[in-house]
Write an enzyme that holds these catalytic residues in place. Structure first.
Site, PDB file in Angstrom:
ATOM      1  N   ASN A  10      57.093   1.067  -2.963  1.00  0.00           N
ATOM      2  CA  ASN A  10      57.140   2.371  -2.296  1.00  0.00           C
ATOM      3  C   ASN A  10      57.005   2.120  -0.794  1.00  0.00           C
ATOM      4  O   ASN A  10      55.923   1.812  -0.319  1.00  0.00           O
ATOM      5  CB  ASN A  10      55.990   3.244  -2.827  1.00  0.00           C
ATOM      6  CG  ASN A  10      55.833   4.545  -2.067  1.00  0.00           C
ATOM      7  OD1 ASN A  10      56.697   4.926  -1.267  1.00  0.00           O
ATOM      8  ND2 ASN A  10      54.737   5.237  -2.301  1.00  0.00           N
ATOM      9  N   TRP A  11      58.115   2.271  -0.084  1.00  0.00           N
ATOM     10  CA  TRP A  11      58.103   1.986   1.362  1.00  0.00           C
ATOM     11  C   TRP A  11      57.450   3.106   2.164  1.00  0.00           C
ATOM     12  O   TRP A  11      57.242   2.954   3.369  1.00  0.00           O
ATOM     13  CB  TRP A  11      59.521   1.762   1.866  1.00  0.00           C
ATOM     14  CG  TRP A  11      60.164   0.504   1.388  1.00  0.00           C
ATOM     15  CD1 TRP A  11      59.693  -0.371   0.443  1.00  0.00           C
ATOM     16  CD2 TRP A  11      61.409  -0.038   1.840  1.00  0.00           C
ATOM     17  NE1 TRP A  11      60.568  -1.414   0.282  1.00  0.00           N
ATOM     18  CE2 TRP A  11      61.635  -1.235   1.127  1.00  0.00           C
ATOM     19  CE3 TRP A  11      62.366   0.376   2.767  1.00  0.00           C
ATOM     20  CZ2 TRP A  11      62.775  -2.029   1.321  1.00  0.00           C
ATOM     21  CZ3 TRP A  11      63.503  -0.403   2.963  1.00  0.00           C
ATOM     22  CH2 TRP A  11      63.694  -1.594   2.242  1.00  0.00           C
ATOM     23  N   LYS A  12      57.192   4.244   1.517  1.00  0.00           N
ATOM     24  CA  LYS A  12      56.627   5.408   2.214  1.00  0.00           C
ATOM     25  C   LYS A  12      57.469   5.733   3.462  1.00  0.00           C
ATOM     26  O   LYS A  12      58.675   5.497   3.446  1.00  0.00           O
ATOM     27  CB  LYS A  12      55.152   5.150   2.535  1.00  0.00           C
ATOM     28  CG  LYS A  12      54.378   4.681   1.300  1.00  0.00           C
ATOM     29  CD  LYS A  12      52.895   4.685   1.459  1.00  0.00           C
ATOM     30  CE  LYS A  12      52.266   4.219   0.145  1.00  0.00           C
ATOM     31  NZ  LYS A  12      50.808   4.285   0.170  1.00  0.00           N
ATOM     32  N   HIS A  95      53.131  11.581  -6.002  1.00  0.00           N
ATOM     33  CA  HIS A  95      52.311  10.592  -5.294  1.00  0.00           C
ATOM     34  C   HIS A  95      51.112  11.290  -4.646  1.00  0.00           C
ATOM     35  O   HIS A  95      51.231  12.427  -4.188  1.00  0.00           O
ATOM     36  CB  HIS A  95      53.154   9.877  -4.231  1.00  0.00           C
ATOM     37  CG  HIS A  95      52.444   8.698  -3.649  1.00  0.00           C
ATOM     38  ND1 HIS A  95      51.502   8.825  -2.667  1.00  0.00           N
ATOM     39  CD2 HIS A  95      52.505   7.382  -3.958  1.00  0.00           C
ATOM     40  CE1 HIS A  95      51.019   7.620  -2.377  1.00  0.00           C
ATOM     41  NE2 HIS A  95      51.617   6.732  -3.145  1.00  0.00           N
ATOM     42  N   GLU A  97      49.774  11.040  -1.864  1.00  0.00           N
ATOM     43  CA  GLU A  97      49.981  11.518  -0.482  1.00  0.00           C
ATOM     44  C   GLU A  97      50.711  12.854  -0.481  1.00  0.00           C
ATOM     45  O   GLU A  97      50.455  13.713   0.377  1.00  0.00           O
ATOM     46  CB  GLU A  97      50.729  10.440   0.321  1.00  0.00           C
ATOM     47  CG  GLU A  97      49.810   9.257   0.626  1.00  0.00           C
ATOM     48  CD  GLU A  97      50.500   7.911   0.722  1.00  0.00           C
ATOM     49  OE1 GLU A  97      51.727   7.861   0.885  1.00  0.00           O
ATOM     50  OE2 GLU A  97      49.776   6.897   0.624  1.00  0.00           O
ATOM     51  N   GLU A 167      47.190   5.511  -9.947  1.00  0.00           N
ATOM     52  CA  GLU A 167      46.838   5.088  -8.595  1.00  0.00           C
ATOM     53  C   GLU A 167      45.560   5.802  -8.158  1.00  0.00           C
ATOM     54  O   GLU A 167      45.621   6.941  -7.662  1.00  0.00           O
ATOM     55  CB  GLU A 167      47.959   5.432  -7.623  1.00  0.00           C
ATOM     56  CG  GLU A 167      49.281   4.788  -7.966  1.00  0.00           C
ATOM     57  CD  GLU A 167      50.189   4.702  -6.743  1.00  0.00           C
ATOM     58  OE1 GLU A 167      50.545   3.589  -6.369  1.00  0.00           O
ATOM     59  OE2 GLU A 167      50.498   5.751  -6.167  1.00  0.00           O
ATOM     60  N   GLY A 173      46.115   1.995  -0.025  1.00  0.00           N
ATOM     61  CA  GLY A 173      46.157   1.677   1.396  1.00  0.00           C
ATOM     62  C   GLY A 173      44.808   1.322   1.996  1.00  0.00           C
ATOM     63  O   GLY A 173      44.653   1.259   3.212  1.00  0.00           O
ATOM     64  N   SER A 214      46.574  -0.931  -3.368  1.00  0.00           N
ATOM     65  CA  SER A 214      46.208  -2.213  -2.751  1.00  0.00           C
ATOM     66  C   SER A 214      46.546  -3.420  -3.625  1.00  0.00           C
ATOM     67  O   SER A 214      45.803  -4.407  -3.650  1.00  0.00           O
ATOM     68  CB  SER A 214      44.723  -2.216  -2.362  1.00  0.00           C
ATOM     69  OG  SER A 214      44.471  -1.220  -1.374  1.00  0.00           O
ATOM     70  N   GLY A 235      52.653  -0.393  -2.448  1.00  0.00           N
ATOM     71  CA  GLY A 235      52.926   0.251  -1.168  1.00  0.00           C
ATOM     72  C   GLY A 235      53.057  -0.789  -0.072  1.00  0.00           C
ATOM     73  O   GLY A 235      54.098  -1.430   0.093  1.00  0.00           O
ATOM     74  N   GLY A 236      51.968  -0.987   0.681  1.00  0.00           N
ATOM     75  CA  GLY A 236      51.992  -1.859   1.852  1.00  0.00           C
ATOM     76  C   GLY A 236      52.631  -3.224   1.608  1.00  0.00           C
ATOM     77  O   GLY A 236      53.439  -3.695   2.421  1.00  0.00           O
TER      78      GLY A 236
HETATM   79  P1  PGA Z   1      49.274   0.541  -1.367  1.00  0.00           P
HETATM   80  O1  PGA Z   1      49.999   1.888  -1.820  1.00  0.00           O
HETATM   81  O2  PGA Z   1      49.826  -0.572  -2.217  1.00  0.00           O
HETATM   82  O3  PGA Z   1      49.614   0.381   0.090  1.00  0.00           O
HETATM   83  O4  PGA Z   1      47.813   0.731  -1.603  1.00  0.00           O
HETATM   84  C1  PGA Z   1      50.286   2.122  -3.164  1.00  0.00           C
HETATM   85  C2  PGA Z   1      51.021   3.436  -3.310  1.00  0.00           C
HETATM   86  O5  PGA Z   1      50.697   4.386  -2.565  1.00  0.00           O
HETATM   87  O6  PGA Z   1      51.925   3.573  -4.139  1.00  0.00           O
END
Ligand code: PGA
Length: 253
Positions: A10-12, A95, A97, A167, A173, A214, A235-236
């Site tokens: 997930n590149w956000k 998600h 967010e 998650e 994050g 993470s 994500g990251g």
């Molecule tokens: P993260 O994000 O790996 O940066 O913690 C995961 C996600 O939001 O899908």
């Protein structure tokens, strides 16, 4: 049950079109040689067309990070399921967010899951408790509600197409991943039983349940060693080619 491992990045809200092309160029060849793992990249909407061209023939799937449930019309700023389907086979829904910053609720998640399945997309449905809920011992209750409400009314005959991502919000994050054991407990004691209640035990056994929050090359193996963790939503680390490739390799059974 033999579930094919699933790893999604997930590149956000990161990468312009040119940057997205460059990032894909750095990871698509090594990723495409990793066998028996379903691999998906989820860039922002603006890069979907370019990335879909770049992924052509690589066996790597493309996903959007959201969609709207209506098919078309006066919904400024939204993207319809069949528009996503022009480029993608997958879509992330719910998600944390989006739940936290953009008013996503279990009800809108449910509408989006129905719309995604109708359009022939594979929904990656995110659930997870906040830090406060975790500390108050509400994890099971919150996650069970998110599953039951988010997936209400889905035909059991197509339910095995759904992918779930657990998650915990406190792990996203933050660099503070859940332990493999804690995530396994939520997957096996909360999510899979809830899926079984909705869709029957054999469908519940077929549905992939990912862990997210993470995930790194250093901790991925701990998650993938758990019997009910079928992959990761990353994500990251999905923005770092070496990390994402190493995580995907660790998912090979
Ligand atoms: P993260 O994000 O790996 O940066 O913690 C995961 C996600 O939001 O899908």
């Amino acid at each position: 049950m033999n579930r094919i491992p699933f790893v999604a990045g997930n590149w956000k809200m990161n990468k312009t079109v040119a940057e997205a092309r460059e990032l894909v160029a750095r990871m698509s060849a090594p990723l495409s040689t990793i066998p028996n793992v379903e691999k998906v990249i989820c860039p922002p909407f603006t890069s979907l067309m370019a990335v879909s061209e770049a992924l052509n023939g690589t066996g790597i799937g493309l996903g959007a990070q959201d969609l709207h449930w209506e098919e078309k019309g006066a919904f400024t700023g939204q993207v319809a399921p069949n528009m996503v389907k022009e480029f993608c086979s997958y879509v992330i829904i719910g998600h944390s967010e989006r739940r936290t910053y953009f008013g996503e609720t279990d009800e809108t998640v449910n509408r989006k899951v129905h719309a995604a399945l109708k359009a022939g997309l594979t929904p990656i449905v995110c659930v997870g408790e906040t830090l406060g809920q975790y500390e108050s011992g509400l994890t099971s209750e919150v996650v069970r509600r998110q599953i039951n409400a988010g997936l209400a009314g889905i035909d059991p005959a197509i339910a095995s197409r759904i992918v779930i991502a657990y998650e915990p919000v406190w792990a996203i994050g933050t660099g503070k991943a859940s332990s493999g054991e804690n995530a396994q407990g939520v997957h096996s004691r909360v999510i899979r039983p809830a899926l079984s209640g909705l869709f029957g035990e054999s469908n519940a056994q077929a549905i992939r349940i990912l862990y997210g929050g993470s995930v790194t090359a250093a901790n991925a193996a701990e998650f993938f060693a758990q019997p009910d963790i079928d992959g990761a939503l990353v994500g990251g680390a999905s923005l770092k080619p070496e990390e994402f490739i190493a995580i995907t390799k660790a998912a090979v059974k």
